[in-house]
Design a protein around this motif. Structure first.
Motif, PDB file in Angstrom:
ATOM      1  N   TRP A   1       3.575  13.011   3.085  1.00 60.99           N
ATOM      2  CA  TRP A   1       2.247  12.970   3.706  1.00 60.99           C
ATOM      3  C   TRP A   1       2.353  12.923   5.223  1.00 60.99           C
ATOM      4  O   TRP A   1       1.543  13.537   5.929  1.00 60.99           O
TER       5      TRP A   1
ATOM      6  N   TRP B   1       0.842  -1.198   0.000  1.00 60.09           N
ATOM      7  CA  TRP B   1       0.000   0.000   0.000  1.00 60.09           C
ATOM      8  C   TRP B   1       0.876   1.246   0.000  1.00 60.09           C
ATOM      9  O   TRP B   1       0.641   2.185  -0.744  1.00 60.09           O
ATOM     10  N   MET B   2       1.863   1.243   0.862  1.00 61.77           N
ATOM     11  CA  MET B   2       2.742   2.406   0.984  1.00 61.77           C
ATOM     12  C   MET B   2       3.496   2.661  -0.318  1.00 61.77           C
ATOM     13  O   MET B   2       3.688   3.808  -0.705  1.00 61.77           O
TER      14      MET B   2
ATOM     15  N   VAL C   1      -2.013   5.464   5.562  1.00 61.00           N
ATOM     16  CA  VAL C   1      -1.083   6.540   5.930  1.00 61.00           C
ATOM     17  C   VAL C   1      -1.298   6.957   7.382  1.00 61.00           C
ATOM     18  O   VAL C   1      -0.331   7.160   8.126  1.00 61.00           O
TER      19      VAL C   1
ATOM     20  N   LYS D   1      -0.552   7.082  -6.483  1.00 66.56           N
ATOM     21  CA  LYS D   1      -1.965   7.404  -6.266  1.00 66.56           C
ATOM     22  C   LYS D   1      -2.198   8.846  -5.841  1.00 66.56           C
ATOM     23  O   LYS D   1      -3.250   9.407  -6.102  1.00 66.56           O
ATOM     24  N   THR D   2      -1.197   9.456  -5.158  1.00 67.14           N
ATOM     25  CA  THR D   2      -1.426  10.775  -4.564  1.00 67.14           C
ATOM     26  C   THR D   2      -0.511  11.872  -5.088  1.00 67.14           C
ATOM     27  O   THR D   2      -0.732  13.041  -4.812  1.00 67.14           O
TER      28      THR D   2
ATOM     29  N   VAL E   1       5.179   8.999   0.760  1.00 70.08           N
ATOM     30  CA  VAL E   1       4.597   8.829   2.091  1.00 70.08           C
ATOM     31  C   VAL E   1       5.232   9.790   3.092  1.00 70.08           C
ATOM     32  O   VAL E   1       4.528  10.386   3.921  1.00 70.08           O
TER      33      VAL E   1
ATOM     34  N   PHE F   1      -7.880  11.720  -0.852  1.00 71.15           N
ATOM     35  CA  PHE F   1      -7.509  10.314  -0.664  1.00 71.15           C
ATOM     36  C   PHE F   1      -8.744   9.434  -0.678  1.00 71.15           C
ATOM     37  O   PHE F   1      -9.813   9.837  -0.212  1.00 71.15           O
TER      38      PHE F   1
ATOM     39  N   TYR G   1      -6.248   4.176   1.281  1.00 72.22           N
ATOM     40  CA  TYR G   1      -4.928   4.820   1.315  1.00 72.22           C
ATOM     41  C   TYR G   1      -4.818   5.801   2.477  1.00 72.22           C
ATOM     42  O   TYR G   1      -3.785   5.885   3.136  1.00 72.22           O
ATOM     43  N   ALA G   2      -5.890   6.533   2.742  1.00 72.97           N
ATOM     44  CA  ALA G   2      -5.870   7.453   3.881  1.00 72.97           C
ATOM     45  C   ALA G   2      -5.680   6.669   5.180  1.00 72.97           C
ATOM     46  O   ALA G   2      -4.860   7.042   6.035  1.00 72.97           O
TER      47      ALA G   2
ATOM     48  N   ASN H   1       2.459   2.249  -3.239  1.00 73.23           N
ATOM     49  CA  ASN H   1       1.548   2.823  -4.240  1.00 73.23           C
ATOM     50  C   ASN H   1       1.122   4.250  -3.933  1.00 73.23           C
ATOM     51  O   ASN H   1       0.536   4.914  -4.785  1.00 73.23           O
ATOM     52  N   ILE H   2       1.393   4.732  -2.740  1.00 71.75           N
ATOM     53  CA  ILE H   2       0.963   6.082  -2.352  1.00 71.75           C
ATOM     54  C   ILE H   2       1.482   7.158  -3.312  1.00 71.75           C
ATOM     55  O   ILE H   2       0.702   8.006  -3.748  1.00 71.75           O
TER      56      ILE H   2
END
Length: 187
Positions: free
Chosen positions: A27, A12-13, A60, A19-20, A24, A52, A56-57, A15-16
């Motif tokens: 963020w 997941w991290m 994080v 995606k954003t 990370v 987000f 994903y939110a 892909n941040i």
């Protein structure tokens, strides 16, 4: 930055940024600067102010707070804790359900949280939660499926669309397994 997290959280991290648009670490600095401290506040801040998606939110925020069950080394301990005391009698139901859904494919992940177990493929498709001393709730994410007397609409978690109450092993039948498999196939 290295994350003290299990492989799926690390994915997941990773892909941040894509995606954003930000790494990370950036963020995490943004969250520090926000002055917010509670999980829900931080989650809503990322969703409402920065666009987000929930997953994903949430990831994080958990890294920021170092509070997620995903950050804990022994997830089995979380499951064990869920099925202690008055809820100990529900453990065989959890074991049967987890074994059943694990048989759907090698991509099934059971991720223990504090009060429930999230069942995932690419996305979460079910939740197993010991809700009372005598009942386990199985949350199922089933798009476009009408509710029935047994497959109740809504649920106890915003990530599922339906709920099935399970009080005995004979209720883990072909019908329930069919709904779980359909949700797995949609995930």
């Amino acid at each position: 930055m290295a994350f003290d997290a299990p492989p799926e959280m690390v994915k997941w991290m990773a892909n941040i940024p894509e995606k954003t648009g930000k790494p990370v670490e950036e963020w995490l600095e943004i969250l520090r600067a926000s002055g917010l401290a509670k999980h829900g506040e931080l989650l809503n801040y990322l969703k409402n102010e920065h666009g987000f998606g929930h997953g994903y939110a949430n990831a994080v925020v958990h890294v920021f707070l170092q509070s997620s069950a995903n950050m804990q080394e022994d997830r089995n301990a979380l499951v064990d804790k869920q099925y202690t005391g008055s809820k100990a009698g529900l453990r065989p139901l959890y074991d049967q359900l987890s074994q059943t859904v694990s048989g759907f494919g090698a991509d099934v992940e059971l991720v223990a949280q504090k009060a429930y177990v999230s069942v995932r493929r690419k996305k979460q498709f079910a939740i197993f939660q010991p809700s009372t001393a005598t009942r386990m709730d199985v949350g199922i994410k089933l798009k476009g499926t009408d509710a029935t007397e047994r497959l109740e609409a809504g649920g106890f978690n915003g990530m599922v669309s339906h709920k099935v109450k399970v009080t005995s092993a004979d209720e883990i039948d072909d019908e329930l397994v069919g709904w779980l498999r359909a949700a797995y196939e949609q995930a």
